[in-house]
Design an enzyme around this catalytic site. Structure first.
Site, PDB file in Angstrom:
ATOM      1  N   GLU A   1       1.363  75.258 -14.690  1.00 31.43           N
ATOM      2  CA  GLU A   1       2.820  75.345 -14.736  1.00 31.43           C
ATOM      3  C   GLU A   1       3.226  75.224 -16.196  1.00 31.43           C
ATOM      4  O   GLU A   1       2.476  74.706 -17.012  1.00 31.43           O
ATOM      5  CB  GLU A   1       3.440  74.190 -13.942  1.00 31.43           C
TER       6      GLU A   1
ATOM      7  N   LYS B   1      -1.066  69.559 -26.735  1.00 32.62           N
ATOM      8  CA  LYS B   1      -1.396  70.056 -25.390  1.00 32.62           C
ATOM      9  C   LYS B   1      -2.749  70.762 -25.322  1.00 32.62           C
ATOM     10  O   LYS B   1      -3.401  70.776 -24.284  1.00 32.62           O
ATOM     11  CB  LYS B   1      -0.290  70.984 -24.900  1.00 32.62           C
TER      12      LYS B   1
ATOM     13  N   SER C   1       3.923  64.859 -32.195  1.00 30.98           N
ATOM     14  CA  SER C   1       3.223  65.600 -31.142  1.00 30.98           C
ATOM     15  C   SER C   1       3.167  67.104 -31.359  1.00 30.98           C
ATOM     16  O   SER C   1       2.252  67.763 -30.867  1.00 30.98           O
ATOM     17  CB  SER C   1       3.858  65.292 -29.783  1.00 30.98           C
TER      18      SER C   1
HETATM   19  C1  LIG Z   1       5.085  69.075 -23.952  1.00 33.83           C
HETATM   20  C2  LIG Z   1       5.376  68.333 -25.194  1.00 33.83           C
HETATM   21  C3  LIG Z   1       5.739  66.961 -25.177  1.00 33.83           C
HETATM   22  C4  LIG Z   1       5.938  66.180 -23.909  1.00 33.83           C
HETATM   23  O1  LIG Z   1       4.820  66.043 -23.104  1.00 33.83           O
HETATM   24  P1  LIG Z   1       4.024  64.671 -22.962  1.00 33.83           P
HETATM   25  O2  LIG Z   1       3.091  64.943 -21.849  1.00 33.83           O
HETATM   26  O3  LIG Z   1       5.005  63.583 -22.646  1.00 33.83           O
HETATM   27  O4  LIG Z   1       3.332  64.419 -24.251  1.00 33.83           O
HETATM   28  C5  LIG Z   1       5.931  66.320 -26.382  1.00 33.83           C
HETATM   29  N1  LIG Z   1       5.820  66.969 -27.562  1.00 33.83           N
HETATM   30  C6  LIG Z   1       5.494  68.280 -27.620  1.00 33.83           C
HETATM   31  C7  LIG Z   1       5.394  68.933 -28.952  1.00 33.83           C
HETATM   32  C8  LIG Z   1       5.269  69.000 -26.454  1.00 33.83           C
HETATM   33  O5  LIG Z   1       4.955  70.311 -26.521  1.00 33.83           O
END
Ligand SMILES: *Cc1c(COP(=O)(O)O)cnc(C)c1O
Length: 407
Positions: free
Chosen positions: A122, A100, A388
Site C-alpha cells: 500500500e 523506507k 527521516s
Molecule cells: C513515510 C514517512 C514517514 C512516516 O512513517 P513512519 O513509519 O512513522 O516512519 C516519515 N518520514 C518520511 C520521510 C516518510 O516518507
C-alpha cells in the site's frame, strides 16, 4: 503526556511478548483466510532475520545499494539556536530519499526466501510504493501497489516512478480514496492470493509479526547511531532521541537499540494538522482510544461508536488514523513523550533547517524538527534527531506556503 523525568528511575520494557503484544497493544486480528500466511511469517521471520546468510545479503545491499551507514551530522547552527548539541541522523541521504528503503529491501529479501513470487504494497504519498517497487526491480519480482485515487492524482511523480520501475499501480476508489483504503484493498488482494504473494507493509503497523519485523529491519538506524556516537561524544547514547511518527517505523528504528536505556529519552512528534482539537489532525496518541485497525489493537482516532475518523495532516506520511502498537504502549507507560506539531510549525521548521544547514527536509521530518522548539535543553545535552527523509517530494507544498526567494 508524561513529564520527561517520570521515566528515568525504571525502564519499562518495550519489547514484544511471545503472543505479539506490547502491553495491551498489538496482536493479530485477521480474517481466517490469512491465518496460514501470517502464521508462516510469524514462524520464520526471526530465524530468517538472524540467519548469517540473510544478514550478509541484507547488509551488503544496505551498504552498496542504499548507501549506508548514513552520516550522523552535528548541525552546528541549529545547535547554537537551541543551546545544546544536535546531531541529525541523515536518513534523507538513502537511495530513494527516506528510511523506507531499509524495510522494503529487507521484506522483499524475506519474501524471496519464503518462496513468494509476487509482492503487494500500500502507499499514501507514494514513498513506500517507490521503495517497494525499487526493491522488486532489483530482485526481479512482480510488484502491485495499491494507492488511493486521491493520492494518485496528487502524487503523480511517485506514480510515474513506480510505473517506470515496473510496478502496477492500482488506484483505489473505495472510502475516502486515501491510505487507509489502500491498506484495505491490499489486504483484500492478499486474501485472494495467499500462496504466492507477500504483503510488504510500510510501517510498524498491521497484525503481528509486522510491527516487530519492520522495527527490526529499521533498527539499523539506532545500531549505527550507537556505533557513531562514541567517537563524537565519548558515549554511545544521546540524552534525547527525536523522531516523527506516522505509523512509527523511523521512530522505532531510531529508538530500537535504546529501548532499555532510560538515559536516552524518546521524544516523538505526531501531526496536529490545523490543531489537536481542530477536527483536522492526525494526533493519534493525543486523541486516540483503544480499538482495532488493520489487524492490530492500538490507539486510533474513532467516533464514540467506533467509526474511524479521517485523519488530516499537511504531510501525507503522517496522515494515518492509527499508530504502531509499540508506540501506543511506550507512550502509555511513559517511556516516550509525544508532542503534537501543527502544519504551520512543521513548515516553519522546514524553512529554518533549510536556511541554517542547507538541508531541505521532508515535511514529516520537519515535525520532528519543530519538536525542538517545545523543549528546554541544557548546554551539555546531546540530541539525536532522525531526519527521516528529504524534501524533494514536498517542493510544491513549500512553494505554496513559504515565502521562497524569487531572485
Ligand atoms: C513515510 C514517512 C514517514 C512516516 O512513517 P513512519 O513509519 O512513522 O516512519 C516519515 N518520514 C518520511 C520521510 C516518510 O516518507
Amino acid at each position: 503526556m508524561k513529564n520527561k523525568n517520570d521515566n528515568t528511575s525504571s525502564a519499562p520494557t518495550i519489547q514484544i511478548d511471545a503472543e505479539g503484544y506490547y502491553g495491551e497493544f498489538g496482536g493479530a486480528y485477521i480474517p481466517e483466510i490469512l491465518h496460514a500466511n501470517v502464521e508462516a511469517l510469524e514462524k520464520t521471520y526471526r530465524e530468517t532475520l538472524d540467519d548469517p546468510a540473510f544478514q550478509r545479503e541484507f547488509n551488503n545491499l544496505l551498504t552498496d545499494y542504499v548507501g549506508r551507514p548514513t552520516p550522523l551530522y552535528l548541525a552546528r547552527r541549529l545547535s547554537e539556536k537551541h543551546g545544546c548539541k544536535i546531531y541529525l541522523k541523515r536518513e534523507d541521504l538513502n537511495h530513494t530519499g527516506a528510511h523506507k528503503i531499509n524495510n522494503a529491501i529487507g521484506q522483499v529479501l524475506l519474501a524471496k526466501r519464503m518462496g513468494k513470487t509476487r509482492i503487494i504494497a500500500e502507499t499514501g504519498a507514494g514513498q513506500h510504493g517507490v521503495a517497494t517497487a525499487t526493491a522488486c526491480a532489483l530482485m526481479n519480482l512482480e510488484c502491485v501497489v495499491y494507492m488511493g485515487s486521491v493520492d494518485v492524482a496528487r502524487q503523480q511523480l511517485n506514480v510515474q516512478k513506480m510505473r517506470m520501475l515496473g510496478a502496477t499501480v492500482v488506484p483505489v476508489t473505495s472510502g475516502n480514496m486515501t491510505l487507509k483504503d489502500a491498506v484495505n484493498e491490499a489486504i483484500r488482494d492478499w486474501c485472494c492470493h495467499p500462496a504466492d504473494t507477500h504483503y510488504v507493509i510500510g510501517s510498524t503497523v498491521g497484525p503481528h509479526p509486522y510491527p516487530d519485523l519492520v522495527a527490526r529491519l529499521q533498527s539499523v538506524i539506532s545500531l549505527e547511531i550507537k556505533a557513531q556516537l562514541p567517537a563524537k561524544e565519548g558515549r554511545d547514547y544521546p540524552d534525547y532521541l527525536i523522531a516523527c511518527v506516522g505509523g512509527g517505523s523511523n521512530a522505532a528504528g531510531a529508538a530500537y537499540a535504546y529501548l532499555n536505556e532510560p538515559r536516552a529519552r524518546i521524544l516523538l512528534a505526531e501531526a496536529a494538522g490545523k490543531g489537536i482539537h481542530s477536527g483536522e489532525s492526525a494526533a493519534t496518541i493525543h486523541l486516540g482510544s483503544v480499538g482495532i485497525i488493520h489487524g492490530a489493537k492500538t490507539l486510533l482516532m474513532q467516533t464514540a461508536d467506533g467509526q474511524i475518523i479521517e485523519p488530516y495532516s499537511i504531510s501525507a506520511g503522517l496522515d494515518y488514523p492509527g499508530i504502531g502498537p509499540m508506540h501506543a504502549h511506550a507512550a502509555r507507560v511513559g517511556r516516550s513523550e509525544v508532542l503534537a506539531i501543527t502544519d504551520e510549525e512543521a513548515l516553519a521548521a522546514a524553512a529554518e533547517l533549510t536556511r541554517l544547514e542547507g538541508i531541505i527536509p521532508a515535511l514529516e521530518s520537519a515535525h520532528a524538527l519543530a519538536a525542538l522548539d517545545k523543549k528546554q535543553f541544557a548546554a551539555g545535552d546531546v540530541v539525536v534527531l532522525c531526519l527521516s527523509g528529504r524534501g524533494d517530494k514536498d517542493m510544491d507544498t513549500f512553494l505554496k506556503h513559504l515565502p521562497v526567494n524569487q531572485h
